[in-house]
Design an enzyme around this catalytic site. Sequence first.
Site: not given
Length: 305
Positions: A132, A182
């Site tokens: 992340d 992402r």
Amino acid sequence: MLRSLFLAAAGSARLERLVESAPVSKGMVRRFVAGGSAEEAMRASRELADDGLAISLDHLGEDTETAEQARAARDEYVSLLTRLHDSGLTPAAEVSVKLSALGQRLDEKLARENARAICAAAAEAGTTVTLDAEDHTTTDATLETLLELRKDFPGTGAVLQAYLRRTEGDCRELAVAGSRVRLCKGAYAEPESVAFQSPLDVDKSYVRCLNILMSGAGYPMVATHDPRLIAIAEDRARWFDRSTGEYEFQLLYGVRPEEQARLAGGGHTVRVYLPYGRQWYGYLMRRLAERPANVAFFVKAVSSR
Ligand code: FDA
């Protein structure tokens, strides 16, 4: 204004204790979080997989304060990956990891070792890990860790935040064969010196980044609920001749489930980001910051008590 308030609240330990102890928070949390335990996360993963959706599980926790907490977060992921494998949920399910939960702010080496252990467990389970993205002060360290991990675990994915001015450059660096990226808008309160502030500028940056990723050699993971950006991504995939297995859409658990079903029904790979665990406060505050309707839902829950 509301966004800044909720993002400031996300960093307040006092408010955290208050909100966590309020029973009214429960309904709101249930909407965005699979549950407190791995058991509940497994159950939600099974339901999503049965609906033809892929999953990325996130064990909630950030800003770990001790090495023991960091190791406990690592162990939670390792055990989760074994369970996912044993239940036949891999490779449909992968995991998303915050390096801050693994001790990045305490000791970068420790966080890297913990991340490496999770990547090894994921490889054993036949799946992958995505790192992340957190606030901009951690971007360099996180991308360095990513490059290190990719030497042994090439499937390790990155998250890039379109609101950061640097991100177009990072997209160029990471749009290479085998690289999973992402792309999201970005969820933290960032200063103007490093991040675009207006929604329009963030969206324009998102499209520029999308163009780089879709025209590059990597595997773009389009993480947004924004209908306009989803339509642009579909268009770019066609334009750059990418078949449906050569990119994917990603949405958060509890957000636009009908759109998740629509995209999956259209043959796209759709991955749902599925958080679980007891440390849901920071995650919930960022979701409230994103959308006034979520705040209205929260206020309604509070005032109906
Ligand atoms: P935005 O919030 O601007 O919403 C655009 C439009 O989408 C809205 O106008 C509405 O039409 C629609 N929409 C949004 N929410 C809706 C809802 N609840 N119901 C109905 N419509 C809705 N951030 C980060 O900083 N680091 C990270 O690592 C990640 N990781 C991550 C993974 C995944 C899979 C996703 C989807 C997102 C993240 N994020 C993130 C969060 C991301 O940065 C961003 O804050 C949120 O996705 C919200 O941005 P949107 O792109 O959805 O647009």
